[in-house]
Design a protein around this motif. Sequence first.
Motif, PDB file in Angstrom:
ATOM      1  N   GLN B  12       0.891  -1.296   0.141  1.00  0.00           N
ATOM      2  CA  GLN B  12       0.093  -0.227  -0.051  1.00  0.00           C
ATOM      3  C   GLN B  12       0.787   1.312  -0.083  1.00  0.00           C
ATOM      4  OE1 GLN B  12      -2.645   1.826   3.430  1.00  0.00           O
ATOM      5  NE2 GLN B  12      -3.945   0.912   2.050  1.00  0.00           N
ATOM      6  N   THR B  58       4.093   0.812   2.552  1.00  0.00           N
ATOM      7  CA  THR B  58       3.796   0.189   3.802  1.00  0.00           C
ATOM      8  C   THR B  58       4.149  -1.534   3.735  1.00  0.00           C
ATOM      9  OG1 THR B  58       1.623   1.646   3.691  1.00  0.00           O
ATOM     10  CG2 THR B  58       1.713  -0.338   5.421  1.00  0.00           C
ATOM     11  N   ARG B 112       6.325   1.536   8.243  1.00  0.00           N
ATOM     12  CA  ARG B 112       6.159   2.536   6.994  1.00  0.00           C
ATOM     13  C   ARG B 112       7.437   3.387   6.579  1.00  0.00           C
ATOM     14  NH1 ARG B 112       1.565   1.559   9.871  1.00  0.00           N
ATOM     15  NH2 ARG B 112      -0.386   1.292   8.366  1.00  0.00           N
ATOM     16  N   ASP B 211      -6.429  -6.960  11.034  1.00  0.00           N
ATOM     17  CA  ASP B 211      -7.302  -6.054  10.470  1.00  0.00           C
ATOM     18  C   ASP B 211      -6.864  -4.619  10.662  1.00  0.00           C
ATOM     19  OD1 ASP B 211     -10.544  -6.299  12.343  1.00  0.00           O
ATOM     20  OD2 ASP B 211      -8.262  -6.270  12.739  1.00  0.00           O
ATOM     21  N   SER B 212      -5.828  -4.187  11.141  1.00  0.00           N
ATOM     22  CA  SER B 212      -5.552  -2.803  11.717  1.00  0.00           C
ATOM     23  C   SER B 212      -5.034  -2.230  10.112  1.00  0.00           C
ATOM     24  CB  SER B 212      -4.490  -2.898  12.526  1.00  0.00           C
ATOM     25  OG  SER B 212      -4.720  -3.553  13.751  1.00  0.00           O
ATOM     26  N   ASN B 213      -5.217  -1.036  10.085  1.00  0.00           N
ATOM     27  CA  ASN B 213      -4.933  -0.174   8.790  1.00  0.00           C
ATOM     28  C   ASN B 213      -4.824   1.258   9.317  1.00  0.00           C
ATOM     29  OD1 ASN B 213      -7.560   0.860   8.937  1.00  0.00           O
ATOM     30  ND2 ASN B 213      -8.350  -0.932   7.742  1.00  0.00           N
ATOM     31  N   ARG B 214      -4.721   2.169   8.289  1.00  0.00           N
ATOM     32  CA  ARG B 214      -4.541   3.492   8.524  1.00  0.00           C
ATOM     33  C   ARG B 214      -5.714   4.264   9.135  1.00  0.00           C
ATOM     34  NH1 ARG B 214      -1.335   7.239   5.720  1.00  0.00           N
ATOM     35  NH2 ARG B 214      -3.113   8.778   5.755  1.00  0.00           N
ATOM     36  N   TYR B 217      -5.764   1.010  14.708  1.00  0.00           N
ATOM     37  CA  TYR B 217      -5.303  -0.486  15.012  1.00  0.00           C
ATOM     38  C   TYR B 217      -6.579  -1.067  15.942  1.00  0.00           C
ATOM     39  CZ  TYR B 217      -0.572   1.357  13.355  1.00  0.00           C
ATOM     40  OH  TYR B 217       0.114   2.075  12.609  1.00  0.00           O
TER      41      TYR B 217
END
Lengths: 233, 315
Positions: B12, B58, B112, B211-214, B217
């Motif tokens: 990503q 990412t 990142r 399933d954590s993302n921008r 978390y």
Amino acid sequence: MSGPFSIVAVGDSALVVRFDERVDALVNAHAVSLAGALASEVLDGVRDVVPAFCSVTVYFDPLRTDSRELMDRLQQLASGDVSATPPTGAPIDVPVCYGGELGPDLQAVATFAGLPEQKVVQIHAAVTYRVFMIGFTPGFPYMGIVDDRIAMPRRQSPRTRVPAGSVAIAGMQTGIYPSESPGGWQLIGRTPLTVFDPGREEPFLLRAGDGVRFAPIDRTTFEVMATASESRR
Amino acid sequence: MALIFVERPGLQTTVQDLGRWGFQAFGVSVSGAMDCGAHRLANALVGNARGAASLEVTLVGPSLLFDDDRVVAVAGAEFDITVDRQSLPMNAPVVVRAGDRVTFGRRRSGARAYLAVSGGVDTPPVFGSRSTHVPGRMGGFEGRPLASGDRIPIGPRSARSFPARQKRSPATAAFVERPSRLRFVAGHHLGRFAPESLAELAGSQFVVAKDSNRMGYRLDGPALGPRGGADIISEATPIGLLQVPASGQPILLMADRQTSGGYAQLGVVITADLGIAAQLAPGDTVSFGMCSQADALAALIAEERALLPLEDEQS
């Protein structure tokens, strides 16, 4: 009178002014009025002001803002008189084509209310709603207060895709999905209006404090207006 | 116009700057670089202003082809990177020639990284920012992460010079010196929590869920039970907010979070530690420590002291 409020820090880069903790038009008017007053202030390092149902959050850069000075200023402004009573200005008319494939949950709301669909539509469209706040996605208005009889709670599981323009109910709130997104509210109709258009000079149709009236239209009128809306983008 | 051709996009990769401020009252999320310190360092190293847009990489990085001579720098998570099979050092300005290929290889630490190019990534600003809001498809390059075949416009080269020093960004330095610990300021919905909740938060380890993302978390660990109704009347939600739904599993809100929310708030991670949070990948362990406002500000000033001298060389 402004009513009771407290000002507290939320993290190191925000202060929140909290009014009486309830969903109420007059309390919300204080929040909206305070946010409006802040828009005309020159405050070093303040980078966003976000009114909500009964609060206003002021985001700032702690390296540029003296949070104590900011708190003093917020204290003064929040204590001032509310400049406008709810809702502000003339209500905005929102045409809605209710039910059928444009409002797939209208039947469920009718069952919940124990009333015919037409009656649910009549009840929904009878009231001028207040926009309490904008959130969730750009331009999404949280409006109320929905009549008890049709105040059906949100769906057990949200839809992954709600079409743009969907008019919806969740408990005592009603809203309009400005863009396609996941959504858990009960979809009772669709508006051909473009609630959010980033390319438009005024991108947002609605803001906190506005009044909204829904006006039922038939499918043919919906299609004509939707085409016109589309060509204006 | 010069551009970067995306051969392989990585997991990503998005265009980010310092965020889209000023429109949260209309539901427009802030977004922006998750590790601002690394983004600013990379920009300073190539002679850009801190607000120039960079590429946030990412976990798995891209392979990029340049069609013009530029200076690039990568800061943040540590990757093995090559420019046409020559090793590209992290945290340093590197000259890239027209036709050169920059390839991200193995990730060594962190989550990142930020690739800055002299002239900045030049996608059209939306509401004053080039940041990408992935869920809302707003900003950046066509509102989405980069894909193979994309041609990313970059701004004209400026006449600026750039510092030759190497320096790790503050968050990466803190991250590499494990374990990860995030300092937070206690929240104001404490009445909604059992009295031990704050102590539990400060004394436990959590794992960043898959399933954590921008947006945020999910943290797996002891339940921090809100008692009675978990929900509050919706109010604005800052980055770093630790909110706790009825399940008791806290959620740490990150850059693409929605502008408001109705879950009870336990605390807010301090600004100076957001970069450390940005370097967490799913599966990583994290702990929390309570902190005063004064300490939060002191930490921010310390971080600023590390970055400003590098940025000031540009003026």
